[in-house]
Design a protein around this motif. Structure first.
Motif, PDB file in Angstrom:
ATOM      1  N   GLY A   4     -12.423 -12.644  17.073  1.00 42.83           N
ATOM      2  CA  GLY A   4     -10.980 -12.436  16.894  1.00 42.83           C
ATOM      3  C   GLY A   4     -10.165 -13.391  17.747  1.00 42.83           C
ATOM      4  O   GLY A   4      -9.156 -13.930  17.302  1.00 42.83           O
ATOM      5  N   ALA A   5     -10.619 -13.588  18.982  1.00 47.14           N
ATOM      6  CA  ALA A   5      -9.895 -14.485  19.896  1.00 47.14           C
ATOM      7  C   ALA A   5      -9.982 -15.920  19.397  1.00 47.14           C
ATOM      8  O   ALA A   5      -8.995 -16.676  19.450  1.00 47.14           O
ATOM      9  N   ALA A   6     -11.143 -16.316  18.891  1.00 44.75           N
ATOM     10  CA  ALA A   6     -11.299 -17.679  18.366  1.00 44.75           C
ATOM     11  C   ALA A   6     -10.416 -17.886  17.139  1.00 44.75           C
ATOM     12  O   ALA A   6      -9.802 -18.954  16.964  1.00 44.75           O
ATOM     13  N   LEU A   7     -10.325 -16.869  16.304  1.00 48.01           N
ATOM     14  CA  LEU A   7      -9.482 -16.961  15.115  1.00 48.01           C
ATOM     15  C   LEU A   7      -8.008 -17.067  15.484  1.00 48.01           C
ATOM     16  O   LEU A   7      -7.272 -17.872  14.922  1.00 48.01           O
ATOM     17  N   LEU A   8      -7.577 -16.257  16.477  1.00 54.83           N
ATOM     18  CA  LEU A   8      -6.195 -16.348  16.941  1.00 54.83           C
ATOM     19  C   LEU A   8      -5.901 -17.709  17.569  1.00 54.83           C
ATOM     20  O   LEU A   8      -4.821 -18.266  17.379  1.00 54.83           O
ATOM     21  N   ALA A  12      -3.173 -20.457  16.324  1.00 49.42           N
ATOM     22  CA  ALA A  12      -2.150 -20.976  17.240  1.00 49.42           C
ATOM     23  C   ALA A  12      -2.150 -22.506  17.230  1.00 49.42           C
ATOM     24  O   ALA A  12      -1.086 -23.140  17.199  1.00 49.42           O
ATOM     25  N   VAL A  13      -3.331 -23.109  17.246  1.00 47.33           N
ATOM     26  CA  VAL A  13      -3.418 -24.575  17.205  1.00 47.33           C
ATOM     27  C   VAL A  13      -2.886 -25.098  15.877  1.00 47.33           C
ATOM     28  O   VAL A  13      -2.155 -26.097  15.829  1.00 47.33           O
ATOM     29  N   LEU A  14      -3.233 -24.416  14.797  1.00 46.25           N
ATOM     30  CA  LEU A  14      -2.750 -24.815  13.478  1.00 46.25           C
ATOM     31  C   LEU A  14      -1.232 -24.715  13.395  1.00 46.25           C
ATOM     32  O   LEU A  14      -0.566 -25.604  12.854  1.00 46.25           O
ATOM     33  N   ALA A  15      -0.654 -23.641  13.954  1.00 48.72           N
ATOM     34  CA  ALA A  15       0.804 -23.484  13.956  1.00 48.72           C
ATOM     35  C   ALA A  15       1.464 -24.574  14.801  1.00 48.72           C
ATOM     36  O   ALA A  15       2.508 -25.122  14.429  1.00 48.72           O
ATOM     37  N   LEU A  16       0.867 -24.917  15.925  1.00 49.07           N
ATOM     38  CA  LEU A  16       1.385 -25.979  16.782  1.00 49.07           C
ATOM     39  C   LEU A  16       1.367 -27.322  16.058  1.00 49.07           C
ATOM     40  O   LEU A  16       2.344 -28.079  16.102  1.00 49.07           O
ATOM     41  N   CYS A  17       0.262 -27.610  15.390  1.00 48.50           N
ATOM     42  CA  CYS A  17       0.153 -28.871  14.628  1.00 48.50           C
ATOM     43  C   CYS A  17       1.160 -28.910  13.485  1.00 48.50           C
ATOM     44  O   CYS A  17       1.766 -29.948  13.219  1.00 48.50           O
ATOM     45  N   ALA A  18       1.346 -27.796  12.794  1.00 46.40           N
ATOM     46  CA  ALA A  18       2.312 -27.748  11.698  1.00 46.40           C
ATOM     47  C   ALA A  18       3.726 -27.962  12.216  1.00 46.40           C
ATOM     48  O   ALA A  18       4.527 -28.681  11.603  1.00 46.40           O
TER      49      ALA A  18
END
Length: 154
Positions: A4-8, A12-18
């Motif tokens: 779960g932590a890895a998925l979150l 978060a990284v994907l949202a930052l990149c977007a």
């Protein structure tokens, strides 16, 4: 609840990149567009350089020794071998006799409009205005032209 932590963290990284991509996308697109236009403009400038060099080397020989009041001037098409095959370029030189040059006795003053084009879906044009003096006809041959002034018109 393993992973779960890895998925979150991945979300978060994907949202930052977007978010970063959203902020710089206009700058990136503007750079790509400008780079393409600058490149095509440089090709047009190179075509104008080639047309001017051709005139200074051998194109001037097609002009008469004195124009004798010619108002319209002369249009000289630059031969295709002056330009490379790719990118497609063409040019022309329009010459008008302005009269005897007072600052340079023994020569005539000519105004040239040198046009260089980069062809393609969006053609680019560079126009230059060049002033040259061509020595008057001597015993049997005129001398080569001398560039006195020039400017980029467009």
């Amino acid at each position: 609840m393993r992973g779960g932590a890895a998925l979150l963290m991945a979300l978060a990284v994907l949202a930052l990149c977007a978010g970063a991509a959203w902020m710089v996308h206009r700058a990136v697109i503007r750079d790509l567009v400008t780079e393409g236009e600058a490149l095509r403009g440089a090709w047009a400038a190179l075509a104008a350089d080639g047309a001017e060099a051709w005139f200074m080397r051998e194109g001037w020989k097609a002009l008469p020794a004195t124009a004798g009041g010619e108002e319209a001037g002369f249009a000289l098409a630059v031969p295709p071998w002056v330009f490379p095959r790719e990118p497609a370029q063409e040019g022309e030189v329009r010459a008008r006799y302005l009269g005897p040059a007072r600052r340079w006795p023994g020569s005539g003053l000519w105004r040239l409009k040198v046009v260089g084009r980069a062809l393609g879906p969006r053609p680019f044009v560079q126009t230059r205005e060049v002033y040259v003096t061509i020595p008057d006809e001597r015993v049997d041959e005129r001398g080569p032209p001398v560039k006195r002034a020039w400017r980029i018109v467009r």
